[in-house]
Design an enzyme around this catalytic site. Structure first.
Site, short mmCIF file in Angstrom:
data_model
loop_
_atom_site.label_atom_id
_atom_site.label_comp_id
_atom_site.label_asym_id
_atom_site.label_seq_id
_atom_site.Cartn_x
_atom_site.Cartn_y
_atom_site.Cartn_z
N ALA A 63 -40.12 -28.56 105.61
CA ALA A 63 -39.48 -27.32 106.11
C ALA A 63 -39.86 -27.32 107.56
CB ALA A 63 -40.80 -26.20 105.75
N ASN A 112 -45.91 -28.72 117.89
CA ASN A 112 -44.80 -27.77 117.92
C ASN A 112 -45.73 -26.38 117.89
OD1 ASN A 112 -44.10 -26.04 115.61
ND2 ASN A 112 -44.92 -28.01 114.65
N PHE A 116 -42.07 -19.92 113.81
CA PHE A 116 -41.27 -19.34 112.78
C PHE A 116 -40.02 -18.64 113.26
CE2 PHE A 116 -44.95 -18.32 109.53
CZ PHE A 116 -45.09 -19.65 109.25
N ASN A 178 -46.05 -20.56 102.52
CA ASN A 178 -46.67 -21.06 103.74
C ASN A 178 -47.47 -20.20 104.24
OD1 ASN A 178 -47.02 -22.50 106.02
ND2 ASN A 178 -45.30 -22.32 107.11
N SER A 181 -49.34 -22.33 108.76
CA SER A 181 -48.68 -22.59 110.06
C SER A 181 -49.88 -22.38 111.21
CB SER A 181 -47.37 -21.93 110.30
OG SER A 181 -47.20 -22.03 111.56
N ASN A 183 -49.15 -21.50 113.90
CA ASN A 183 -48.34 -20.99 115.23
C ASN A 183 -48.17 -19.55 114.87
OD1 ASN A 183 -48.28 -23.35 116.57
ND2 ASN A 183 -46.64 -23.95 115.15
N THR A 184 -48.56 -18.81 114.00
CA THR A 184 -48.58 -17.31 113.69
C THR A 184 -49.96 -16.91 113.54
OG1 THR A 184 -46.48 -17.49 112.52
CG2 THR A 184 -47.82 -15.50 112.14
N LYS A 216 -48.62 -24.31 100.53
CA LYS A 216 -48.57 -25.36 101.19
C LYS A 216 -49.93 -25.15 102.33
CE LYS A 216 -45.89 -27.81 105.10
NZ LYS A 216 -44.49 -27.99 105.50
N ASN A 245 -49.59 -29.42 105.94
CA ASN A 245 -48.98 -28.75 107.01
C ASN A 245 -49.44 -29.63 108.41
OD1 ASN A 245 -47.30 -27.28 108.84
ND2 ASN A 245 -47.45 -25.60 107.59
N GLY A 270 -46.99 -36.00 112.51
CA GLY A 270 -46.77 -37.56 112.62
C GLY A 270 -47.86 -38.48 112.24
C1 LIG Z 1 -40.98 -28.64 114.98
C2 LIG Z 1 -41.53 -28.35 113.59
C3 LIG Z 1 -41.42 -27.48 112.85
C4 LIG Z 1 -42.07 -27.02 111.70
N1 LIG Z 1 -42.10 -25.99 111.06
C5 LIG Z 1 -42.55 -25.83 109.64
C6 LIG Z 1 -42.26 -24.46 109.23
O1 LIG Z 1 -41.58 -23.46 109.60
N2 LIG Z 1 -42.91 -24.38 108.05
C7 LIG Z 1 -43.50 -25.05 107.28
O2 LIG Z 1 -44.01 -25.01 106.44
N3 LIG Z 1 -43.90 -26.42 108.20
C8 LIG Z 1 -43.38 -26.69 109.41
N4 LIG Z 1 -43.45 -27.73 109.87
C9 LIG Z 1 -44.49 -28.81 109.19
C10 LIG Z 1 -43.60 -29.82 108.57
O3 LIG Z 1 -42.79 -29.32 107.41
C11 LIG Z 1 -44.54 -31.02 107.86
O4 LIG Z 1 -45.46 -30.40 106.98
C12 LIG Z 1 -45.54 -31.63 109.12
O5 LIG Z 1 -44.72 -31.49 110.06
C13 LIG Z 1 -46.32 -32.96 108.63
O6 LIG Z 1 -45.23 -34.04 108.29
P1 LIG Z 1 -44.68 -34.86 109.39
O7 LIG Z 1 -46.01 -35.64 109.90
O8 LIG Z 1 -44.05 -35.88 108.58
O9 LIG Z 1 -43.99 -34.05 110.39
C14 LIG Z 1 -42.79 -28.06 110.93
C15 LIG Z 1 -42.95 -29.27 111.74
C16 LIG Z 1 -42.52 -29.55 113.00
C17 LIG Z 1 -42.60 -30.74 113.57
#
Ligand SMILES: Cc1cc2nc3c(=O)[nH]c(=O)nc-3n(C[C@H](O)[C@H](O)[C@H](O)COP(=O)(O)O)c2cc1C
Length: 340
Positions: A63, A112, A116, A178, A181, A183-184, A216, A245, A270
């Site tokens: 997501a 990030n 939302f 979710n 996050s 960020n909220t 999540k 997440n 990452g």
């Molecule tokens: C720029 C960005 C925006 C994201 N926005 C959301 C989001 O809106 N909702 C959510 O559940 N996860 C969000 N994620 C989390 C990712 O879905 C993922 O769970 C997380 O980045 C871990 O995976 P990764 O290490 O492969 O990036 C976001 C991640 C990134 C980098």
């Protein structure tokens, strides 16, 4: 080839590059012959059944990448077995002030604090409905990741989840609540058992087709909180978890402390979260004796990372940051290696 392109793209603002690249891909995919070629380069068939749904392969896009469901055709062309749209909130939201997406090159990571940003449930629901009508033969599985508006107080959060659920119900194959996050403001407090129970009970009561509703979770939960979630799974039959997440933890990074401080708050994703999120999958798998369905998310760049998640107990996996660093061949590379 992608390395060269990435070096050029990484010279520019991360969020602008995101939309620039996806819009270029969209324009290219409008030419059916080129789309056909791209699809043939990247397609990755490795059918798997999960949540009662047939997936063409087990690699999904997490997501937050296609928040507004604008790039489904293009993402399917790149071989993804499923795409999780959102996080969708009832009303449209601008999100936080820019810049809000940062690369940590030495760590192969991102930070990030998007907040939302999305076009809201109504617009996204209409877009999905049109996409389904125009793509009746598509095998792409679509997940609906839902959240609450920033302005909604936590005690009314369930109403936001309910209205997103209703708006998206006929257009997505599974749902994700979710609450993780960073960020909220205050959102993560909803990971407490009683809040989760309230949200899930509401959604389970308006789910005639018994679509899977996953939760999540953050990788930063305490052991007690994780055990509470496992209790909740037993109590109200949670359909599954997405683990995990992004993290708010900034330990063990190669990027300098000054740089990290300059970037400020947000969720880290990452490579640095790979181990922690895989360990969490493993812990939950053991505690639930393999009976709790999980999608592994966090730090997957390679087939080895993917199979570590699967061996730890995940049935499906999602990539996000790895897609940015490894490029469009990530799905194909993972599937090809898993098949062997
Ligand atoms: C720029 C960005 C925006 C994201 N926005 C959301 C989001 O809106 N909702 C959510 O559940 N996860 C969000 N994620 C989390 C990712 O879905 C993922 O769970 C997380 O980045 C871990 O995976 P990764 O290490 O492969 O990036 C976001 C991640 C990134 C980098």
């Amino acid at each position: 080839m992608y390395n060269l392109l990435r070096n050029i793209l990484f010279l520019f603002d991360a969020e602008k590059v995101h939309y620039f690249s996806m819009n270029i891909l969209k324009a290219i995919c409008k030419i059916s012959f080129i789309k056909w070629i791209i699809h043939n380069i990247y397609k990755a068939e490795y059918p798997v059944k999960a949540m009662g749904i047939e997936f063409s392969n087990l690699v999904g896009l997490g997501a937050g990448f296609d928040k507004n469901a604008k790039y489904l055709t293009e993402l399917e062309t790149l071989g993804f077995g499923f795409v999780e749209i959102g996080t969708v909130t009832p009303k449209p939201q601008e999100g936080n002030q820019k810049p809000r997406l940062f690369r940590l090159l030495q760590d192969k990571a991102l930070i990030n604090r998007m907040g939302f940003n999305n076009e809201g449930a109504e617009i996204i629901s209409n877009r999905l409905s049109n996409w389904r009508k125009n793509n009746p033969k598509s095998k792409l599985i679509i997940g609906g990741n839902i959240g609450k508006n920033k302005s909604t107080p936590n005690e009314d959060a369930w109403k936001d989840y309910e209205s997103c659920f209703i708006a998206l119900y006929n257009h997505v194959d599974y749902f994700v609540v979710n609450v993780s996050s960073p960020n909220t403001p205050g959102l993560r407090a909803l990971q407490e058992k009683e809040s989760l129970k309230q949200i899930f009970k509401v959604l389970q009561n308006i789910n005639p087709k018994k679509k899977s509703i996953l939760l999540k979770i953050a990788p930063d939960l305490s052991n007690d909180q994780i055990n509470d979630i496992i209790d909740l799974w037993r109590e109200i039959q949670l359909d599954g978890l997405i683990v995990s997440n992004t993290t708010i933890d900034r330990n063990n990074l190669k990027t300098s402390k000054i740089e990290i401080e300059k970037i400020g708050i947000g969720g880290l994703s990452g490579l640095p979260i790979l181990e922690k999120s895989t360990e969490l999958v493993n812990y939950i798998h053991i505690q639930t004796e393999g009976n709790l369905f999980m999608i592994g998310s966090g730090g997957i760049f390679t087939a080895q990372h993917a199979s570590d998640k699967i061996n730890s107990g995940a049935t499906l996996i999602q990539v996000w940051t790895g897609f940015i660093y490894e490029g469009p061949a990530i799905v194909k590379n993972i599937i090809r290696a898993l098949k062997n």
